[in-house]
Design an enzyme around this catalytic site. Structure first.
Site, PDB file in Angstrom:
ATOM      1  N   SER A  66       0.848  -1.187   0.000  1.00 34.35           N
ATOM      2  CA  SER A  66       0.000   0.000   0.000  1.00 34.35           C
ATOM      3  C   SER A  66       0.884   1.236   0.000  1.00 34.35           C
ATOM      4  O   SER A  66       2.101   1.158   0.162  1.00 34.35           O
ATOM      5  CB  SER A  66      -0.906   0.017   1.240  1.00 34.35           C
ATOM      6  N   LYS A  67       0.260   2.393  -0.166  1.00 33.43           N
ATOM      7  CA  LYS A  67       1.002   3.653  -0.147  1.00 33.43           C
ATOM      8  C   LYS A  67       1.756   3.804   1.171  1.00 33.43           C
ATOM      9  O   LYS A  67       2.897   4.267   1.208  1.00 33.43           O
ATOM     10  CB  LYS A  67       0.019   4.813  -0.323  1.00 33.43           C
ATOM     11  N   ARG A  68       1.132   3.357   2.247  1.00 34.72           N
ATOM     12  CA  ARG A  68       1.742   3.496   3.567  1.00 34.72           C
ATOM     13  C   ARG A  68       2.983   2.626   3.712  1.00 34.72           C
ATOM     14  O   ARG A  68       3.912   2.963   4.448  1.00 34.72           O
ATOM     15  CB  ARG A  68       0.715   3.117   4.645  1.00 34.72           C
ATOM     16  N   THR A  69       3.021   1.494   3.007  1.00 39.33           N
ATOM     17  CA  THR A  69       4.128   0.548   3.191  1.00 39.33           C
ATOM     18  C   THR A  69       5.099   0.534   2.018  1.00 39.33           C
ATOM     19  O   THR A  69       5.892  -0.390   1.889  1.00 39.33           O
ATOM     20  CB  THR A  69       3.584  -0.875   3.419  1.00 39.33           C
ATOM     21  N   GLU A  84       7.865   9.136  -8.331  1.00 46.13           N
ATOM     22  CA  GLU A  84       7.990   9.627  -6.961  1.00 46.13           C
ATOM     23  C   GLU A  84       9.373   9.307  -6.402  1.00 46.13           C
ATOM     24  O   GLU A  84       9.967  10.115  -5.679  1.00 46.13           O
ATOM     25  CB  GLU A  84       6.906   9.014  -6.081  1.00 46.13           C
TER      26      GLU A  84
END
Length: 410
Positions: A176-179, A186
């Site tokens: 996920s974006k968080r991980t 980017e």
């Protein structure tokens, strides 16, 4: 192999869709969305996986005519579920994977509006563009038997297929974006080197040497063997990526320092600290900062973490650092004395003069150099850690050094 946009290749898709119809490998399906939704609901109520009932699979001509007279426009389905033998996918990573036809569905390959779906358009494109290998994620393995049926029906040789293991986050859950799920652009914006990202991604599920992590592009090309890729999910570890980038960054600093300057310059421009376009003087100044920061630069964005103070008029002092190093009156008096000593020096300013000012003051006051170095670092940078004090004083220049020392001592 042009055209390349699917919207410009519709005639090709429809030509081969008709070929599948003519060969009995596909059939028109007149089921409405409501009828299909009812089938799915019945499967859900029975607790079984949904598969198309096949109600249009062997529809008689008069039945088709009746539906068309009623204004129904058919989709096109691939005939899969009534095959009598398993479909075997020879995967370069997983070996032979068998799919019993009774566990498969008859997928729609062309919608009722005439537009092809992914699996069908993909087969046509890959064949006409002479694709020899298709390498996808493991989640696409279930598409492979349907595509093989199309290749067989059209008389085409399928490409070699490989399905890579899934990539998980550090918590071993879906990325996920968080991980760590970020786009390559980017990573580029954060100042990661292309060769480091390539090195990192190449080792997702493949590890030719147990005790080695760092590879160059030519080594990867020479060593890579897709059959040696593992089947288990790989873990995307951002900390490992940053470490690898640091290794490649050190190589670049030694061999091609201008590349690191380019990366840090873009980061600084994105942060609004250096104008765009940069002047020759701006670039030369960034190069000096990069040289001073050296191995602290694991990624380009570290130029902000460790060296933002080089590019600002004032310093944001960490409150904890200020309490530890700037609160005592005698410390502030030492900083005032250091500012006066630096200001009184003659022409020229370099690392040696900076060191002379600090150590000379320490000897004069009978204190250790550390009693001046630590407060001076906080006064000049706002931080307790960073590049060597005398080197950063040289880069900041005499005027800014004096200004910041006096501001901290006020």
């Amino acid at each position: 192999y042009a055209p390349y946009r699917q919207s410009e290749r519709l005639a090709l898709y429809l030509r081969y869709a008709q070929a599948l119809l003519d060969r009995g490998a596909a059939y028109p399906c007149y089921c409405t969305p409501e009828e299909l939704a009812a089938e799915r609901e019945r499967a859900r109520a029975q607790g079984v996986p949904y598969r198309y009932s096949g109600r249009c699979r062997d529809l008689a001509p008069e039945g088709r005519a009746a539906f068309e007279a009623a204004g129904r426009r058919p989709a096109l389905r691939l005939r899969v579920a009534d095959r009598t033998h398993p479909i075997v996918v020879h995967d370069l990573i997983r070996g032979a994977v068998s799919f019993p036809p009774e566990h498969l569905d008859d997928p729609i390959i062309v919608r009722s509006d005439g537009w092809p779906l992914y699996n069908f358009a993909n087969v046509v494109d890959d064949h006409l563009m002479a694709i020899t290998h298709t390498i996808r994620g493991a989640q696409h393995l279930s598409n492979a038997p349907k595509q093989l049926v199309m290749y067989e029906a059209l008389g085409w040789t399928p490409p070699a297929m490989a399905h890579l293991p899934e990539i998980l986050g550090p918590d071993r859950k879906k990325l996920s974006k968080r991980t760590g799920a970020v786009a390559v652009r980017e990573l580029a914006a954060q100042g990661y080197l292309p060769e480091a990202v390539l090195n990192f991604l190449a080792l997702m599920g493949w590890h030719p040497e147990a005790d080695r992590e760092v590879y160059g592009l030519e080594e990867l090309v020479r060593t890579f063997d897709i059959a040696a890729v593992g089947r288990s999910p790989a873990v995307f570890d951002p900390a490992k990526l940053t470490w690898l980038n640091g290794v490649h960054m050190r190589r670049a600093l030694a061999d091609h320092p201008e590349r690191v300057v380019d990366i840090c310059l873009r980061v600084l421009q994105d942060a609004g600290l250096v104008p765009r376009p940069a002047s020759a003087a701006d670039r030369a100044y960034v190069a000096r900062v990069v040289e001073v920061l050296g191995d602290r630069l694991k990624v380009g964005a570290d130029v902000l973490a460790y060296g933002d103070f080089f590019f600002t008029d004032t310093v944001r002092v960490d409150p904890q650092a200020a309490a530890q190093h700037l609160a005592r009156p005698e410390t502030r008096e030492l900083l005032r004395a250091l500012a006066d000593r630096v200001a009184a020096q003659g022409d020229g300013w370099d690392r040696a003069k900076a060191e002379e000012a600090v150590r000379g003051l320490a000897a004069e006051r009978g204190v250790s150099s550390r009693a001046i170095i630590h407060p001076a670092r906080v006064a000049l940078t706002g931080k307790t850690v960073g590049p060597g004090l005398f080197e950063l004083m040289e880069v900041l220049g005499r005027e800014r050094v004096v200004q910041r020392l006096r501001a901290a001592a006020a």
